[in-house]
Design an enzyme around this catalytic site. Structure first.
Site, mmCIF file in Angstrom:
data_model
loop_
_atom_site.group_PDB
_atom_site.id
_atom_site.type_symbol
_atom_site.label_atom_id
_atom_site.label_comp_id
_atom_site.label_asym_id
_atom_site.label_seq_id
_atom_site.Cartn_x
_atom_site.Cartn_y
_atom_site.Cartn_z
ATOM 1 N N HIS A 193 -7.021 -44.667 8.701
ATOM 2 C CA HIS A 193 -5.943 -43.759 8.282
ATOM 3 C C HIS A 193 -4.705 -44.515 7.774
ATOM 4 O O HIS A 193 -3.698 -43.903 7.449
ATOM 5 C CB HIS A 193 -5.560 -42.887 9.486
ATOM 6 C CG HIS A 193 -4.826 -41.622 9.142
ATOM 7 N ND1 HIS A 193 -5.395 -40.594 8.428
ATOM 8 C CD2 HIS A 193 -3.548 -41.203 9.411
ATOM 9 C CE1 HIS A 193 -4.518 -39.603 8.279
ATOM 10 N NE2 HIS A 193 -3.384 -39.959 8.851
ATOM 11 N N SER A 232 -1.936 -37.689 4.548
ATOM 12 C CA SER A 232 -2.024 -36.995 5.836
ATOM 13 C C SER A 232 -1.183 -35.716 5.798
ATOM 14 O O SER A 232 -1.453 -34.844 4.961
ATOM 15 C CB SER A 232 -1.599 -37.955 6.948
ATOM 16 O OG SER A 232 -1.984 -37.478 8.210
ATOM 17 N N ASP A 245 -11.631 -42.947 9.838
ATOM 18 C CA ASP A 245 -10.302 -42.424 10.171
ATOM 19 C C ASP A 245 -10.361 -41.752 11.543
ATOM 20 O O ASP A 245 -11.140 -40.819 11.756
ATOM 21 C CB ASP A 245 -9.917 -41.410 9.075
ATOM 22 C CG ASP A 245 -8.504 -40.909 9.197
ATOM 23 O OD1 ASP A 245 -8.044 -40.679 10.329
ATOM 24 O OD2 ASP A 245 -7.865 -40.731 8.139
#
Lengths: 276, 276
Positions: B255, B146, B222
């Site tokens: 995620h 991320s 996600d």
């Protein structure tokens, strides 16, 4: 059952559920990992009992078990470690008694006896629920860590035929003879120590009617080894009774999930062999 | 350096250290996993940059990376995600700016410019410290998740020759064009958007002097995919510039670290090939 979350992992699905438990008279949360094979066939189930301070998430986040579970086609069910939602005297004051410390026994002392029936929950209610609601067979194995390692041992020893295999990481093997166990058993079962014996794995070995082999890993650098865990007590009892045990002492390893992750694949393979 | 803990894992050792950082002018904590091979030889290093809200422990506890790292003989270094110990205006109010959200840039806006120099810390100071104090080679790779996936991309793109390989999980590929990036860059770099460009992986692709292949996994389920991550922007930039990219869209994955754990072995093998 209320689905709390559903997360893809190694091609399978980790699902968390909340349900109203009859055994412990409160809402309980558990997690189930369903391997990819469960989309087309029924798979056997490993029950994982966690240790003091844990809930279902410690194992699912830290054990690194799902890679191998997906390979072997093994479901894994992780219950919580105590009832929740009550507020009894001393229930939330310490890490080793009350909430997150149910010790997988059926309490007999008021008010804990009203709800702290984690043994019934884990042995009866949860398998019934799981087998009624998921694509699983009625083949079960059981494992756990520390308090939960002991929980796995007593569930297997007290229920011949119910589990195909049992294993444990750093179990409290002889709770009637260590501070954690003495505190918990006094609180849940009372002062009469004779009533404790049926909840102690080491004491159950002699009369076990099924000689299910015990498979145990113990870290030699575990801070709790000498005072709380005492694996040699179980080893002696097994030797006396002719009960098969594999106790691996792992040099340098501690009590953490880093230790569990290092050897979880061996345990999953052990259970998978017994379940297939 | 002060050793905070040392934990055996898969035959190697996970060590956490605290040290006084010159780049960010505060005490910083990082973790290093040394595989068993490091006891007898120097091993290459993968740097792992974590995402928003994390510190060094999210990866070490949840990624399930050490089994494969031990097999491959790969050290893994996990820094923190921001300086700590200051108390600037707005530093601790939100999860996506300030503490645990350093974005691996060198801030230019006061007072953040005094200490929020995570780029210098990760690219210069930490490798220098690691290579001076541990049995590691000067071969490095970099990866992250991320915010940290983007950090890995810019560290590699801005430093040709420094890293043998780069990969990312669900990176924020184009921070000048998404809410997380716009908020962070405004706070760290100011209102003049021209100064942002040198910290945006997608914008750095065109002028990259080294065509180091990008290896990226992105979960299709996600929650942040459409608004924040936008991997297609990077894909388009790579296509235009002839920059090699492998972007794997993984159906059903979110995620979380369950996603990372599911594919971390592929990334470690990717880096190990480049490092050997």
């Amino acid at each position: 059952m209320e689905l709390l979350s559903s997360t893809k992992s190694f091609g399978g699905w980790l699902k968390r559920y909340k349900h109203e438990s009859l055994s412990v008279k409160s809402d309980m949360t558990f997690a189930i990992y369903l391997p990819p094979q469960a989309e087309t066939q029924k798979v056997p189930v490993l029950y994982w009992l966690s240790g003091l301070t844990c809930n279902d998430e410690n194992f699912t986040q830290k054990a690194g078990a799902f890679r191998k579970a997906a390979e072997l086609g093994l479901a894994i069910v992780c219950p919580d470690t105590s009832p929740r939602g009550t507020d009894y005297p001393n229930e939330h004051e310490s890490y080793d008694f009350g909430s997150a410390a149910g010790f997988y026994v059926n309490a007999t002392v008021e008010p804990y006896s009203n709800t702290y029936r984690m043994y019934d929950y884990v042995v009866q209610e949860l398998p019934h629920l799981v087998e009624a609601n998921f694509p699983v067979t009625d083949k079960r194995s059981i494992s756990g860590h520390s308090m939960g390692g002991h929980g796995a041992l007593i569930c297997a020893l007290k229920n011949p035929g119910k589990y195909q295999s049992v294993s444990a990481f750093a179990p409290i093997v002889n709770p009637t003879n260590c501070p954690w166990g003495e505190k918990a058993f006094t609180g849940y079962l009372g002062e009469d120590k004779a009533t404790w014996n049926e909840w102690d794995a080491t004491l159950l070995i002699e009369s076990a009617s099924e000689r299910l082999p015990l498979f145990i890993d113990q870290g030699e650098a575990d801070n709790f080894l000498v005072e709380q865990l005492k694996p040699e007590a179980l080893e002696v009892a097994c030797e006396k009774a002719g009960h098969p045990i594999t106790l691996r002492r792992q040099p340098g390893y501690d009590h953490s999930y880093y230790f569990i992750a290092s050897f979880i694949d061996d345990h999953l393979e052990h259970h998978s062999r017994a379940l297939s």
